[in-house]
Design a protein around this motif. Structure first.
Motif, PDB file in Angstrom:
ATOM      1  N   SER A 130      10.181  10.259  12.557  1.00 59.28           N
ATOM      2  CA  SER A 130       9.023  10.133  11.667  1.00 59.28           C
ATOM      3  C   SER A 130       7.906   9.347  12.343  1.00 59.28           C
ATOM      4  N   PHE A 131       6.680   9.776  12.084  1.00 64.34           N
ATOM      5  CA  PHE A 131       5.488   9.067  12.545  1.00 64.34           C
ATOM      6  C   PHE A 131       4.707   8.630  11.311  1.00 64.34           C
ATOM      7  N   ASN A 132       4.476   7.351  11.208  1.00 64.79           N
ATOM      8  CA  ASN A 132       3.785   6.771  10.059  1.00 64.79           C
ATOM      9  C   ASN A 132       2.519   6.084  10.547  1.00 64.79           C
ATOM     10  N   TYR A 133       1.385   6.386   9.899  1.00 66.14           N
ATOM     11  CA  TYR A 133       0.096   5.901  10.369  1.00 66.14           C
ATOM     12  C   TYR A 133      -0.552   4.991   9.338  1.00 66.14           C
ATOM     13  N   PHE A 134      -1.226   3.964   9.850  1.00 67.96           N
ATOM     14  CA  PHE A 134      -1.933   2.999   9.020  1.00 67.96           C
ATOM     15  C   PHE A 134      -3.398   2.957   9.428  1.00 67.96           C
ATOM     16  N   THR A 135      -4.248   2.551   8.492  1.00 67.65           N
ATOM     17  CA  THR A 135      -5.669   2.394   8.770  1.00 67.65           C
ATOM     18  C   THR A 135      -6.091   0.986   8.348  1.00 67.65           C
ATOM     19  N   ALA A 136      -7.376   0.695   8.530  1.00 62.82           N
ATOM     20  CA  ALA A 136      -7.897  -0.619   8.133  1.00 62.82           C
ATOM     21  C   ALA A 136      -7.687  -0.869   6.644  1.00 62.82           C
ATOM     22  N   LYS A 137      -7.585   0.185   5.833  1.00 64.97           N
ATOM     23  CA  LYS A 137      -7.382   0.020   4.392  1.00 64.97           C
ATOM     24  C   LYS A 137      -5.990  -0.505   4.066  1.00 64.97           C
ATOM     25  N   ASP A 138      -5.085  -0.487   5.051  1.00 62.27           N
ATOM     26  CA  ASP A 138      -3.727  -0.990   4.833  1.00 62.27           C
ATOM     27  C   ASP A 138      -3.549  -2.427   5.312  1.00 62.27           C
ATOM     28  N   THR A 186       0.855  -1.186   0.000  1.00 59.44           N
ATOM     29  CA  THR A 186       0.000   0.000   0.000  1.00 59.44           C
ATOM     30  C   THR A 186       0.893   1.239   0.000  1.00 59.44           C
ATOM     31  N   ASP A 187       0.314   2.387  -0.306  1.00 61.14           N
ATOM     32  CA  ASP A 187       1.097   3.628  -0.286  1.00 61.14           C
ATOM     33  C   ASP A 187       1.611   3.940   1.115  1.00 61.14           C
ATOM     34  N   ALA A 188       0.789   3.645   2.140  1.00 64.26           N
ATOM     35  CA  ALA A 188       1.229   3.893   3.514  1.00 64.26           C
ATOM     36  C   ALA A 188       2.411   3.003   3.864  1.00 64.26           C
ATOM     37  N   GLN A 189       2.385   1.746   3.441  1.00 60.22           N
ATOM     38  CA  GLN A 189       3.519   0.857   3.680  1.00 60.22           C
ATOM     39  C   GLN A 189       4.761   1.349   2.940  1.00 60.22           C
ATOM     40  N   LYS A 190       4.559   1.832   1.735  1.00 56.97           N
ATOM     41  CA  LYS A 190       5.687   2.332   0.932  1.00 56.97           C
ATOM     42  C   LYS A 190       6.354   3.527   1.621  1.00 56.97           C
ATOM     43  N   ALA A 191       5.536   4.455   2.108  1.00 57.74           N
ATOM     44  CA  ALA A 191       6.074   5.626   2.808  1.00 57.74           C
ATOM     45  C   ALA A 191       6.763   5.214   4.102  1.00 57.74           C
ATOM     46  N   TYR A 192       6.213   4.209   4.774  1.00 56.99           N
ATOM     47  CA  TYR A 192       6.782   3.701   6.030  1.00 56.99           C
ATOM     48  C   TYR A 192       8.173   3.121   5.786  1.00 56.99           C
ATOM     49  N   VAL A 193       8.295   2.274   4.776  1.00 57.16           N
ATOM     50  CA  VAL A 193       9.593   1.671   4.468  1.00 57.16           C
ATOM     51  C   VAL A 193      10.612   2.747   4.111  1.00 57.16           C
ATOM     52  N   LEU A 243      11.899   4.374   7.198  1.00 55.13           N
ATOM     53  CA  LEU A 243      12.804   3.538   7.989  1.00 55.13           C
ATOM     54  C   LEU A 243      14.239   3.677   7.500  1.00 55.13           C
ATOM     55  N   TYR A 244      14.407   3.862   6.189  1.00 53.35           N
ATOM     56  CA  TYR A 244      15.751   4.047   5.638  1.00 53.35           C
ATOM     57  C   TYR A 244      16.259   5.470   5.850  1.00 53.35           C
ATOM     58  N   GLU A 245      15.347   6.423   5.934  1.00 52.47           N
ATOM     59  CA  GLU A 245      15.745   7.831   5.988  1.00 52.47           C
ATOM     60  C   GLU A 245      15.897   8.379   7.402  1.00 52.47           C
ATOM     61  N   ASN A 246      15.273   7.749   8.396  1.00 49.09           N
ATOM     62  CA  ASN A 246      15.268   8.306   9.753  1.00 49.09           C
ATOM     63  C   ASN A 246      15.878   7.343  10.755  1.00 49.09           C
ATOM     64  N   GLU A 247      16.582   7.900  11.723  1.00 46.41           N
ATOM     65  CA  GLU A 247      17.186   7.072  12.764  1.00 46.41           C
ATOM     66  C   GLU A 247      16.158   6.612  13.789  1.00 46.41           C
ATOM     67  N   LEU A 248      15.043   7.312  13.892  1.00 54.53           N
ATOM     68  CA  LEU A 248      13.972   6.913  14.806  1.00 54.53           C
ATOM     69  C   LEU A 248      12.646   7.069  14.082  1.00 54.53           C
ATOM     70  N   SER A 256      22.952   3.630  15.124  1.00 54.90           N
ATOM     71  CA  SER A 256      21.794   2.752  15.284  1.00 54.90           C
ATOM     72  C   SER A 256      20.549   3.329  14.638  1.00 54.90           C
ATOM     73  N   ARG A 257      19.598   2.452  14.367  1.00 53.17           N
ATOM     74  CA  ARG A 257      18.259   2.802  13.894  1.00 53.17           C
ATOM     75  C   ARG A 257      17.268   2.203  14.869  1.00 53.17           C
ATOM     76  N   MET A 258      16.199   2.931  15.144  1.00 52.80           N
ATOM     77  CA  MET A 258      15.214   2.446  16.095  1.00 52.80           C
ATOM     78  C   MET A 258      13.822   2.593  15.495  1.00 52.80           C
ATOM     79  N   VAL A 259      13.021   1.539  15.597  1.00 52.73           N
ATOM     80  CA  VAL A 259      11.654   1.539  15.090  1.00 52.73           C
ATOM     81  C   VAL A 259      10.706   1.163  16.217  1.00 52.73           C
ATOM     82  N   ILE A 260       9.661   1.954  16.396  1.00 55.17           N
ATOM     83  CA  ILE A 260       8.654   1.708  17.430  1.00 55.17           C
ATOM     84  C   ILE A 260       7.337   1.407  16.725  1.00 55.17           C
ATOM     85  N   THR A 261       6.759   0.240  16.977  1.00 55.51           N
ATOM     86  CA  THR A 261       5.486  -0.099  16.347  1.00 55.51           C
ATOM     87  C   THR A 261       4.434  -0.372  17.411  1.00 55.51           C
ATOM     88  N   GLY A 262       3.195  -0.027  17.099  1.00 57.21           N
ATOM     89  CA  GLY A 262       2.137  -0.267  18.073  1.00 57.21           C
ATOM     90  C   GLY A 262       0.752   0.019  17.526  1.00 57.21           C
TER      91      GLY A 262
END
Length: 335
Positions: A307-315, A131-138, A141-146, A272-278
């Motif tokens: 960066s803050f990346n948001y997903f919905t039920a459409k993703d 999805t576009d949201a997943q694409k932006a998320y990935v 992850l490469y562009e930001n350390e957190l 380091s790179r850090m990813v927080i998911t929830g």
């Protein structure tokens, strides 16, 4: 591969349509799938009719639907030309990525990544956002350390984060991968678990093992774990550590307390790179204990390079019913 108006029409009563000519008939057979199941999938999801005519496909339906179906079929054929396979997930991804709904694209971030492809190479498979949201998320992850990935279950937050971590480890950008979760029971009292310390926490960590097993061969994964180049541990075990040159993922972060979240975020070390998911809708903390994920979102949202990346039920990329279930619960909460 050429696309144009369907001239002449298949019959006098046939609706107007578009025709796509495919130069390689063998690849066209793979595109159609066994018993034309791939075409049936596109037909069902886009509300069109697709008819095979020699080395061409004729598409009938509404103008917008025909155009989308044509783009999807062309993209799938290009995958085959590149030596890739076409599976149900690939069809789903191309349909989603060829759906541009202005109200669903939030902020400048998604606009930057319309078009083009992103591929995450691991030892066992090639992972592509669906999805576009997943694409932006990935991309983030490469562009930001957190980076934060926030949204409902089944949207690929953790899976994609682990895939990126494995990719960066393979390429030598980080020296180790550290995956952790709060050891919080999801509404059930499981009691005292038998075994060693590792055996006691393993049930909580199983989703992370599942993701790693998708990306790394079993023997290699076992060796990397023995050498501590891949660690899977409860959040509490992070206290007092400085995580340098590592790709670090905190999964189920909504179940971290505010103190735990602060402790974890301040472990970030050089290189380091850090990813927080929830998922804010699945907090299993005791009543009255605020979620550290919500706290971090409130405090850190204005800080550059986070960066803050948001997903919905459409993703949601699990079974289609999962998206419907999530939407039903969200509608009930707002009623």
């Amino acid at each position: 591969m050429a696309i144009g108006a369907l001239t002449p029409p298949l019959s006098e009563s046939a609706p107007r349509g578009v025709r796509i000519d495919f130069p390689d008939n063998r690849l066209l057979i793979d595109l159609c799938g066994e018993f034309d199941r791939n075409l049936a999938d596109v037909e069902q999801k886009l509300g069109v009719q697709i008819i095979r005519v020699g080395n061409a496909l004729a598409i009938h339906g509404e103008d917008g639907a025909m155009e989308r179906a044509a783009h999807v079929l062309q993209a799938l054929y290009q995958r085959l030309e590149a030596g890739k396979s076409v599976e149900a997930g690939d069809i789903d991804r191309e349909i989603r990525m060829n759906t541009v709904e202005e109200e669903e694209t939030s902020g400048d971030q998604l606009e930057m990544f319309q078009g083009g492809t992103i591929e995450i190479k691991t030892r066992k498979k090639l992972v592509e956002p669906r999805t576009d949201a997943q694409k932006a998320y990935v991309q983030s992850l490469y562009e930001n350390e957190l980076a934060f990935g926030i949204g409902p279950a089944g949207t690929g937050k953790t899976y994609l984060a682990v895939a990126v971590g494995v990719n960066m480890f393979i390429q030598g950008h980080v020296d180790k991968i550290i995956l952790c979760r709060p050891a919080v029971e999801a509404g059930e009292r499981l009691g005292f678990l038998p075994g060693t310390q590792e055996e006691k926490v393993d049930p909580y960590m199983q989703p992370l093992y599942d993701a790693l097993n998708d990306f790394l061969p079993g023997k290699q994964l076992q060796k990397l774990r023995e050498e501590k180049q891949i660690e899977i541990a409860p959040l509490a075990f992070m206290r007092g550590r400085t995580l340098a040159n590592a790709f670090v993922v905190l999964d189920e972060a909504q179940n971290a307390t505010a103190m735990q979240m602060k402790m974890f975020l301040t472990r970030l070390g050089e290189g380091s790179r850090m990813v927080i998911t929830g998922d804010r809708s699945q907090v299993d903390l005791p009543r009255g204990v605020p979620s550290g994920l919500a706290d971090a979102e409130r405090l850190l949202k204005s800080i550059p390079k986070i960066s803050f990346n948001y997903f919905t039920a459409k993703d949601v990329v699990r079974h289609p019913l999962v998206a419907a279930i999530i939407e039903a619960y969200e509608a009930d909460e707002t009623a």
